[in-house]
Design a protein around this motif. Structure first.
Motif, short mmCIF file in Angstrom:
data_model
loop_
_atom_site.label_atom_id
_atom_site.label_comp_id
_atom_site.label_asym_id
_atom_site.label_seq_id
_atom_site.Cartn_x
_atom_site.Cartn_y
_atom_site.Cartn_z
N GLN A 101 -14.92 -2.88 5.39
CA GLN A 101 -15.19 -2.88 6.84
C GLN A 101 -16.30 -1.88 7.18
OE1 GLN A 101 -11.86 -1.68 9.27
NE2 GLN A 101 -12.58 -2.87 11.03
N LYS A 102 -16.23 -0.72 6.57
CA LYS A 102 -17.25 0.31 6.80
C LYS A 102 -18.63 -0.15 6.35
CE LYS A 102 -18.13 5.19 5.70
NZ LYS A 102 -17.63 6.38 4.96
N LEU A 103 -18.67 -0.90 5.25
CA LEU A 103 -19.94 -1.39 4.71
C LEU A 103 -20.42 -2.65 5.39
CD1 LEU A 103 -19.19 -0.86 0.90
CD2 LEU A 103 -20.68 0.54 2.34
N GLY A 104 -19.55 -3.31 6.16
CA GLY A 104 -19.93 -4.52 6.88
C GLY A 104 -19.99 -5.77 6.03
N VAL A 105 -19.12 -5.84 5.00
CA VAL A 105 -19.09 -7.03 4.14
C VAL A 105 -17.70 -7.64 4.17
CG1 VAL A 105 -20.92 -6.20 2.61
CG2 VAL A 105 -18.52 -5.66 2.09
N HIS A 106 -17.62 -8.91 3.79
CA HIS A 106 -16.34 -9.60 3.72
C HIS A 106 -15.55 -9.14 2.48
CE1 HIS A 106 -18.08 -12.30 6.71
NE2 HIS A 106 -16.89 -12.85 6.87
N LEU A 107 -14.24 -9.36 2.54
CA LEU A 107 -13.37 -9.01 1.42
C LEU A 107 -12.30 -10.09 1.27
CD1 LEU A 107 -12.41 -6.61 -0.57
CD2 LEU A 107 -10.72 -6.14 1.22
N HIS A 108 -12.01 -10.45 0.03
CA HIS A 108 -10.82 -11.27 -0.20
C HIS A 108 -10.07 -10.76 -1.42
CE1 HIS A 108 -13.56 -14.25 -2.55
NE2 HIS A 108 -12.77 -13.69 -3.43
N VAL A 109 -8.81 -11.14 -1.50
CA VAL A 109 -7.90 -10.68 -2.55
C VAL A 109 -7.54 -11.86 -3.45
CG1 VAL A 109 -5.62 -9.74 -3.04
CG2 VAL A 109 -6.94 -8.87 -1.09
N SER A 110 -7.66 -11.67 -4.74
CA SER A 110 -7.27 -12.69 -5.71
C SER A 110 -5.87 -12.39 -6.22
CB SER A 110 -8.26 -12.74 -6.88
OG SER A 110 -9.51 -13.22 -6.46
N SER A 111 -4.98 -13.35 -6.04
CA SER A 111 -3.62 -13.24 -6.54
C SER A 111 -3.39 -14.35 -7.56
CB SER A 111 -2.63 -13.37 -5.38
OG SER A 111 -1.30 -13.13 -5.82
N SER A 112 -2.20 -14.42 -8.09
CA SER A 112 -1.92 -15.44 -9.10
C SER A 112 -1.73 -16.82 -8.50
CB SER A 112 -0.66 -15.06 -9.90
OG SER A 112 0.44 -14.91 -9.02
N ASP A 113 -1.50 -16.87 -7.16
CA ASP A 113 -1.25 -18.16 -6.53
C ASP A 113 -2.32 -18.61 -5.55
OD1 ASP A 113 -0.64 -16.17 -4.65
OD2 ASP A 113 0.81 -17.46 -3.62
N ALA A 114 -3.18 -17.69 -5.10
CA ALA A 114 -4.16 -18.05 -4.07
C ALA A 114 -5.19 -16.95 -3.90
CB ALA A 114 -3.45 -18.31 -2.73
N ILE A 115 -6.20 -17.26 -3.07
CA ILE A 115 -7.16 -16.28 -2.60
C ILE A 115 -6.80 -15.96 -1.17
CG2 ILE A 115 -9.59 -15.85 -2.06
CD1 ILE A 115 -10.28 -17.83 -4.32
N TYR A 116 -6.56 -14.69 -0.87
CA TYR A 116 -6.13 -14.28 0.46
C TYR A 116 -7.28 -13.61 1.20
CZ TYR A 116 -1.31 -15.20 -0.93
OH TYR A 116 -0.15 -15.80 -1.35
N THR A 117 -7.45 -13.99 2.46
CA THR A 117 -8.49 -13.37 3.29
C THR A 117 -7.93 -13.03 4.66
OG1 THR A 117 -10.69 -13.64 4.29
CG2 THR A 117 -9.34 -15.64 4.04
N ALA A 118 -8.36 -11.92 5.21
CA ALA A 118 -7.98 -11.52 6.56
C ALA A 118 -9.06 -11.90 7.57
CB ALA A 118 -7.71 -10.01 6.60
N HIS A 119 -10.08 -12.61 7.11
CA HIS A 119 -11.19 -13.03 7.98
C HIS A 119 -10.95 -14.45 8.48
CE1 HIS A 119 -13.71 -9.57 6.85
NE2 HIS A 119 -13.22 -9.73 5.64
#
Length: 270
Positions: A101-119
């Motif tokens: 957030q501070k850098l102004g870029v998107h982020l997502h999380v890779s899990s064993s079942d899916a890709i999670y995003t808060a965007h």
């Protein structure tokens, strides 16, 4: 000492620029496997994202292994037994998401079942990753990521290459000390557990198989391949590799569009 295990990156290495496994590369690796050499795909992708390549090469038995999530998970392909794993925590999520957030870029999380995003405005690069690795995208708010925790294997800062490069230049040194931070594509910066890397995963697997580094060849093209090339007795850079990979490598082979993997395996193994 002869090579008994070959660790191979996928994108930019095993497959060509059309993301296809050529017949020459396929046949050469099958010949090496028939000779008793372990062929291990070592990738930033999760297991579903590497399944087509594993099946094409016949690497689907209880005698086969795969290194995924850039070394965060090492497992037996047939039994799914975990040889090594290093996951991230909810505290890590707070830390990394704040930095993104501070850098102004998107982020997502890779899990064993899916890709999670808060965007809610999902990045096209998250969509691309979903398509590439055959994993669904799930929206989950930042608060829900904490109150309804998921298995966090790696996180990815993603954006247009120029934006991402500018952001990377602003990442503090102490952040890089807390995590393994590697660029896997012009638009992907991967954040892993500090004890995870392709080199660590490869060393863990070699130890499990009672092999020394001298018996290992590693082939790659990008920054996330550096540690495994440094570990291996023979580190191989593709012709299309970034400059620092070529500097670290012991050998340079042809590009991924010129059957580079096949050429180096024919020379050193067959």
């Amino acid at each position: 000492m002869s090579i008994r295990l070959i660790a191979i990156d996928i994108d930019g290495t095993l497959v060509n620029s059309e993301r296809k496994l050529t017949e020459r590369v396929k046949n050469t690796l099958i010949a090496a496997r028939d000779k008793g050499v372990k062929i291990v795909l070592c990738t930033g992708r999760p297991l579903p994202g590497v399944q087509p390549e594993l099946e094409a090469l016949g690497l689907v038995t209880d005698e086969d292994y795969v290194i995924t999530y850039n070394g965060s998970l090492v497992q037996n392909v047939g039994t799914k037994e975990e040889i090594f794993s290093a996951h991230l925590s909810q505290d890590d999520y707070l830390d990394v998401s704040y930095m993104a957030q501070k850098l102004g870029v998107h982020l997502h999380v890779s899990s064993s079942d899916a890709i999670y995003t808060a965007h809610r405005d999902i990045s096209p690069y998250t969509v691309h990753e979903s398509w590439l690795v055959h994993m669904p995208i799930k929206f989950r708010s930042a608060d829900e990521m904490i109150t309804e925790p998921v298995e966090m294997i790696k996180m990815m800062m993603i954006d247009e290459p120029a934006i991402l490069d500018a952001a990377i230049a602003q990442i503090p040194a102490d952040f890089k000390e807390r995590y393994t931070v590697v660029k896997s594509a012009p638009f992907y910066l991967e954040v892993l557990h500090p004890g995870a890397s392709k080199g660590v995963g490869l060393a863990q697997l070699a130890s499990h198989l009672e092999l020394t580094s001298d018996e290992v060849m590693a082939i790659g093209d990008n920054e996330n391949d550096l540690t495994m090339l440094e570990y291996a007795g023979i580190g191989v850079a593709m012709k299309n590799a970034i400059p620092i990979v070529k500097e670290v490598a012991d050998v340079e082979t042809a590009s991924n569009d010129e059957d580079g993997v096949a050429l180096v395996v024919e020379q050193y193994v067959l």
